[in-house]
Scaffold this motif. Structure first.
Motif, PDB file in Angstrom:
ATOM      1  N   MET A 178     -11.126  -7.925  -1.567  1.00 39.58           N
ATOM      2  CA  MET A 178     -11.312  -6.472  -1.721  1.00 39.58           C
ATOM      3  C   MET A 178     -10.203  -5.721  -0.989  1.00 39.58           C
ATOM      4  O   MET A 178      -9.671  -4.749  -1.471  1.00 39.58           O
ATOM      5  N   ARG A 179      -9.826  -6.231   0.199  1.00 38.26           N
ATOM      6  CA  ARG A 179      -8.798  -5.555   0.964  1.00 38.26           C
ATOM      7  C   ARG A 179      -7.441  -5.672   0.253  1.00 38.26           C
ATOM      8  O   ARG A 179      -6.721  -4.680   0.118  1.00 38.26           O
ATOM      9  N   ALA A 180      -7.176  -6.862  -0.260  1.00 41.15           N
ATOM     10  CA  ALA A 180      -5.936  -7.059  -1.004  1.00 41.15           C
ATOM     11  C   ALA A 180      -5.922  -6.157  -2.229  1.00 41.15           C
ATOM     12  O   ALA A 180      -4.914  -5.583  -2.584  1.00 41.15           O
ATOM     13  N   SER A 181      -7.090  -6.033  -2.840  1.00 43.74           N
ATOM     14  CA  SER A 181      -7.244  -5.189  -4.006  1.00 43.74           C
ATOM     15  C   SER A 181      -6.859  -3.760  -3.717  1.00 43.74           C
ATOM     16  O   SER A 181      -6.056  -3.162  -4.407  1.00 43.74           O
ATOM     17  N   PHE A 182      -7.472  -3.231  -2.626  1.00 43.58           N
ATOM     18  CA  PHE A 182      -7.142  -1.845  -2.333  1.00 43.58           C
ATOM     19  C   PHE A 182      -5.684  -1.724  -1.955  1.00 43.58           C
ATOM     20  O   PHE A 182      -5.051  -0.711  -2.215  1.00 43.58           O
ATOM     21  N   GLY A 183      -5.133  -2.795  -1.369  1.00 42.71           N
ATOM     22  CA  GLY A 183      -3.720  -2.801  -1.041  1.00 42.71           C
ATOM     23  C   GLY A 183      -2.862  -2.498  -2.254  1.00 42.71           C
ATOM     24  O   GLY A 183      -1.960  -1.678  -2.195  1.00 42.71           O
ATOM     25  N   ARG A 184      -3.190  -3.131  -3.369  1.00 48.46           N
ATOM     26  CA  ARG A 184      -2.380  -2.909  -4.579  1.00 48.46           C
ATOM     27  C   ARG A 184      -2.619  -1.527  -5.172  1.00 48.46           C
ATOM     28  O   ARG A 184      -1.701  -0.893  -5.684  1.00 48.46           O
ATOM     29  N   VAL A 185      -3.879  -1.088  -5.115  1.00 46.25           N
ATOM     30  CA  VAL A 185      -4.176   0.281  -5.563  1.00 46.25           C
ATOM     31  C   VAL A 185      -3.316   1.256  -4.767  1.00 46.25           C
ATOM     32  O   VAL A 185      -2.714   2.184  -5.316  1.00 46.25           O
ATOM     33  N   TRP A 186      -3.239   0.998  -3.480  1.00 49.87           N
ATOM     34  CA  TRP A 186      -2.458   1.867  -2.594  1.00 49.87           C
ATOM     35  C   TRP A 186      -0.975   1.839  -2.956  1.00 49.87           C
ATOM     36  O   TRP A 186      -0.300   2.876  -2.945  1.00 49.87           O
ATOM     37  N   VAL A 187      -0.453   0.649  -3.285  1.00 45.27           N
ATOM     38  CA  VAL A 187       0.962   0.526  -3.663  1.00 45.27           C
ATOM     39  C   VAL A 187       1.255   1.383  -4.896  1.00 45.27           C
ATOM     40  O   VAL A 187       2.230   2.122  -4.948  1.00 45.27           O
ATOM     41  N   VAL A 188       0.358   1.297  -5.893  1.00 38.45           N
ATOM     42  CA  VAL A 188       0.548   2.074  -7.124  1.00 38.45           C
ATOM     43  C   VAL A 188       0.450   3.568  -6.819  1.00 38.45           C
ATOM     44  O   VAL A 188       1.283   4.362  -7.255  1.00 38.45           O
ATOM     45  N   LEU A 189      -0.574   3.923  -6.033  1.00 41.90           N
ATOM     46  CA  LEU A 189      -0.780   5.328  -5.666  1.00 41.90           C
ATOM     47  C   LEU A 189       0.455   5.888  -4.972  1.00 41.90           C
ATOM     48  O   LEU A 189       0.963   6.960  -5.330  1.00 41.90           O
ATOM     49  N   ALA A 190       0.963   5.150  -3.979  1.00 46.77           N
ATOM     50  CA  ALA A 190       2.108   5.631  -3.202  1.00 46.77           C
ATOM     51  C   ALA A 190       3.330   5.801  -4.093  1.00 46.77           C
ATOM     52  O   ALA A 190       4.051   6.793  -3.996  1.00 46.77           O
ATOM     53  N   LYS A 191       3.552   4.831  -4.989  1.00 41.09           N
ATOM     54  CA  LYS A 191       4.711   4.922  -5.881  1.00 41.09           C
ATOM     55  C   LYS A 191       4.615   6.150  -6.782  1.00 41.09           C
ATOM     56  O   LYS A 191       5.593   6.881  -6.950  1.00 41.09           O
ATOM     57  N   GLU A 192       3.431   6.382  -7.364  1.00 42.99           N
ATOM     58  CA  GLU A 192       3.293   7.516  -8.279  1.00 42.99           C
ATOM     59  C   GLU A 192       3.497   8.848  -7.543  1.00 42.99           C
ATOM     60  O   GLU A 192       4.079   9.777  -8.085  1.00 42.99           O
ATOM     61  N   VAL A 193       2.998   8.920  -6.305  1.00 43.05           N
ATOM     62  CA  VAL A 193       3.147  10.163  -5.546  1.00 43.05           C
ATOM     63  C   VAL A 193       4.621  10.417  -5.232  1.00 43.05           C
ATOM     64  O   VAL A 193       5.155  11.495  -5.491  1.00 43.05           O
ATOM     65  N   VAL A 194       5.308   9.387  -4.706  1.00 48.29           N
ATOM     66  CA  VAL A 194       6.727   9.551  -4.365  1.00 48.29           C
ATOM     67  C   VAL A 194       7.526   9.905  -5.615  1.00 48.29           C
ATOM     68  O   VAL A 194       8.335  10.838  -5.626  1.00 48.29           O
ATOM     69  N   ASP A 195       7.283   9.167  -6.696  1.00 47.44           N
ATOM     70  CA  ASP A 195       8.005   9.372  -7.952  1.00 47.44           C
ATOM     71  C   ASP A 195       7.814  10.803  -8.448  1.00 47.44           C
ATOM     72  O   ASP A 195       8.763  11.487  -8.815  1.00 47.44           O
ATOM     73  N   ASN A 196       6.563  11.288  -8.418  1.00 50.58           N
ATOM     74  CA  ASN A 196       6.295  12.606  -8.991  1.00 50.58           C
ATOM     75  C   ASN A 196       6.641  13.754  -8.054  1.00 50.58           C
ATOM     76  O   ASN A 196       6.825  14.879  -8.515  1.00 50.58           O
ATOM     77  N   LEU A 197       6.731  13.456  -6.755  1.00 49.47           N
ATOM     78  CA  LEU A 197       7.202  14.504  -5.850  1.00 49.47           C
ATOM     79  C   LEU A 197       8.660  14.833  -6.152  1.00 49.47           C
ATOM     80  O   LEU A 197       9.172  15.881  -5.777  1.00 49.47           O
ATOM     81  N   ARG A 198       9.343  13.900  -6.856  1.00 47.87           N
ATOM     82  CA  ARG A 198      10.741  14.140  -7.223  1.00 47.87           C
ATOM     83  C   ARG A 198      10.864  14.729  -8.612  1.00 47.87           C
ATOM     84  O   ARG A 198      11.963  14.903  -9.123  1.00 47.87           O
ATOM     85  N   ASP A 199       9.717  15.022  -9.240  1.00 45.22           N
ATOM     86  CA  ASP A 199       9.755  15.554 -10.598  1.00 45.22           C
ATOM     87  C   ASP A 199       9.458  17.046 -10.578  1.00 45.22           C
ATOM     88  O   ASP A 199       8.408  17.471 -10.108  1.00 45.22           O
ATOM     89  N   ARG A 200      10.387  17.808 -11.100  1.00 46.42           N
ATOM     90  CA  ARG A 200      10.261  19.262 -11.079  1.00 46.42           C
ATOM     91  C   ARG A 200       9.002  19.726 -11.812  1.00 46.42           C
ATOM     92  O   ARG A 200       8.271  20.576 -11.334  1.00 46.42           O
ATOM     93  N   ARG A 201       8.754  19.111 -12.975  1.00 46.69           N
ATOM     94  CA  ARG A 201       7.599  19.554 -13.770  1.00 46.69           C
ATOM     95  C   ARG A 201       6.290  19.280 -13.045  1.00 46.69           C
ATOM     96  O   ARG A 201       5.398  20.120 -13.010  1.00 46.69           O
TER      97      ARG A 201
END
Lengths: 398, 243
Positions: free
Chosen positions: A1-24
């Motif tokens: 379960m912990r490893a699971s949330f770890g991956r959810v977190w990786v995806v979440l962090a990537k999407e946030v960083v990626d979209n913080l760089r998107d003007r739209r």
């Protein structure tokens, strides 16, 4: 379960960083939510001025031919009007009113005195533009003052003939207005739920599209799926990132609204102090938050079925209209909360938020039903979104 | 090691795979050669677990692609047909994302990224956003992120597609290096010369079936043609789609 949330977190962090760089994405999450409150305060200021009918402001009344009616001038001055010289003639008066330079002009024509002396109706003209809402207050006051003078003269004539003026009044209509200043102002505040709906459905929109249709369109979905990550983990990370942007946008709408109420001097235009305790905003957020759980999976599902970013954008932009239309109606026709209305997600929330704004009692039972139904439906949509990603057709769109 | 047994897959009326079987050994490069539309990409997608076969099965190191996808996915590194990057992330961030999805973190992850950047000669571009990268740079980043976790089984779908001569040469060297490291490399191509130059084993597919397979020498012997190209044409029955 912990490893699971770890991956959810990786995806979440990537999407946030990626979209913080998107003007739209940033525009949708941070700038659009400001537009609602700013628009609303502007509206309040304008509408407030025209609603200000209490008459404590000095009425300036331009008059043509004032010298023909000294008694009328005396009456009007006595009633608190400031009589000034009007334009030189009727044509000039019409032009000035048409241009919006003057709100209303009183014209006393030649022959006024003769008609008055003969006891016949003496004509007095009001030059006005009925299509100008901002002149409506002054027009109404001028008309009422002239009417008052007319009735006073009429009553004197009746008395002179030995008749009680009261016989001409068949009805005595009394208005009992129970609207509190707060509830009058709340009629305009009722637009807040409408703007909140937009924040809920627009705040995370671009992230939702980027994470679904966008991912497929740029060809990064297939390689992403070739990672040892369960589909539900991918979808969860993306949904959480979208929800984060949406929450940000909703909070921003509320904060902007609270700040504007606090710092824009509305009492001058409305004559009413709009007081909303800071705690009210927390209550409103708590009522509105379940809608996010509903809106984000819905955006995912719709965007997943589209073939391109553009197509997804077209559909998702229209998504808020369905729940927002009843909100528009609510702003002018308040609906009483009932169990039936609470069963309709987004509609129930809008009614409840309206009640908070009006300073009325909010039944916790209603909040529970509305929240429960919305979260329940949200979970169903969530499950559908995850299932969509478990199919192999996700690679090609459907 | 990869084993595909009697793979069948159809999309509506189109039969993409009609009983495909082959084996890829560790320390060898296996070429999946065939004209466009022969079923190479579908076969690779089944091996990568993103598609399920209608019939038959495939295993990677003994793990079934349908029943144990997580095991398979943590053992393979793949350059699939689609290889889009995240344009707003730098090359390094793109690679790091995949490393993290494989459960890597910290120093070991950063070291693995550095190693691949060096091997693929990406030093100049690595901290730029991938927006505006050349086709060659994109492919290199896509390979780096696919191999960041150091997989022993590598699947490359047309890795030289759209690359210029220099990038193609670099890619060949890289594939040979993987073989020297003992990896099992499966790589699909429709370019005969490329397969002939690199592969230890060749699986020739046409219209969803394996037409011939074996070492290049065995294929020459099998078809009785001394020239490899003639051998392929003879095996396929037509020169259609082969360059």
């Amino acid at each position: 379960m912990r490893a699971s949330f770890g991956r959810v977190w990786v995806v979440l962090a990537k999407e946030v960083v990626d979209n913080l760089r998107d003007r739209r994405s940033l525009l949708a999450a941070l700038v659009y939510p400001m537009l609602g409150p700013v628009l609303m305060i502007g509206l309040l200021a304008i509408v407030g001025r025209t609603l200000d009918e209490r008459g404590d402001r000095l009425l300036t009344l331009p008059m043509i031919g004032a010298e023909r009616a000294p008694d009328l001038v005396a009456f009007l001055t006595n009633q608190g009007a400031n009589i000034v010289d009007g334009p030189p003639d009727l044509v000039a008066a019409e032009a000035a009113v048409k241009a919006g330079d003057l709100d209303v002009v009183v014209v006393v024509p030649e022959g006024y005195r003769t008609l008055l002396a003969e006891g016949r109706p003496a004509t007095v003209r009001l030059v006005l533009d009925a299509s100008r809402t901002d002149s409506a207050v002054d027009i109404g006051r001028a008309a009422r003052l002239l009417d008052g003078y007319s009735r006073q003269l009429g009553a004197q004539r009746l008395l002179a003939r030995g008749v009680d003026p009261a016989v001409t009044e068949a009805l005595a209509v009394e208005r009992v207005d129970v609207a509190t200043p707060q509830s009058q102002a709340a009629r305009l505040l009722n637009l807040l739920p409408y703007f909140l709906i937009f924040s809920v459905f627009i705040g995370g929109m671009y992230l939702a599209i980027d994470a679904t249709a966008g991912e497929r369109e740029r060809g990064s979905l297939e390689p992403l799926l070739i990672n040892p990550v369960a589909r539900w983990e991918l979808v969860a990370g993306k949904l959480l990132a979208t929800m984060l942007f949406t929450v940000l946008s909703v909070v921003e709408t509320l904060v902007a609204f609270a700040l504007l109420l606090r710092y824009v001097p509305l009492e001058e235009s409305l004559g009413v102090r709009l007081s909303l305790a800071p705690s009210s905003f927390f209550v409103i957020f708590a009522i509105a938050a379940p809608m996010i759980l509903l809106a984000v999976p819905l955006q995912f599902i719709v965007a997943t079925f589209t073939r391109s970013f553009k197509e997804a954008q077209n559909y998702l932009s229209f998504l808020p209209l369905a729940p927002a239309l009843p909100g528009m109606v609510l702003a002018f026709l308040p609906v009483k909360p009932s169990v039936a209305t609470m069963l309709v997600p987004t509609f129930g929330q809008q009614i409840l938020i309206n009640r908070v704004l009006r300073g009325e009692f909010v039944d916790p039972w209603h909040v529970a039903i509305s929240t429960g139904v919305t979260i329940g439906l949200g979970i169903v949509l969530l499950a559908i979104a995850v299932r969509l990603y478990a199919r192999e057709r996700i690679l090609f769109g459907t | 090691m990869i084993e595909a047994r009697n793979l069948h897959k159809r999309f509506g009326d189109v039969i993409a795979l009609d009983g495909v079987s082959f084996r890829c050994e560790d320390g060898r490069i296996t070429g999946l050669l065939g004209p466009n539309g022969a079923g190479k990409t579908t076969a690779l997608r089944i091996l990568c677990t993103v598609m399920h076969p209608d019939e038959g099965s495939a295993t990677v190191d003994g793990f079934d692609t349908v029943r144990a996808p997580r095991e398979v996915l943590s053992r393979i590194g793949a350059l699939p047909d689609q290889r889009g990057l995240y344009p707003r992330l730098t090359a390094r961030e793109n690679i790091r994302y995949y490393g993290r999805l494989h459960g890597m973190r910290g120093l070991p992850l950063e070291r693995a990224i550095e190693r691949l950047i060096h091997l693929l000669d990406l030093e100049d571009a690595v901290d730029r956003r991938t927006e505006g990268f050349s086709q060659g740079q994109r492919t290199k980043v896509a390979i780096a992120r696919a191999l960041v976790h150091g997989p022993r089984t590598v699947l490359l779908d047309e890795p030289t597609n759209g690359l210029d001569v220099m990038s193609t040469r670099a890619m060949r060297h890289f594939v040979l290096r993987l073989k020297d490291d003992g990896c099992c490399v499966l790589f699909s191509s429709h370019v005969m010369q490329e397969v002939a130059a690199l592969c230890d084993d060749v699986v020739l597919v046409g219209a969803g079936r394996v037409v011939a397979s074996g070492t290049p020498d065995a294929l020459r012997a099998q078809t009785g043609r001394p020239d490899l190209e003639d051998a392929f044409v003879a095996a396929l029955g037509s020169a259609e789609g082969l360059e």
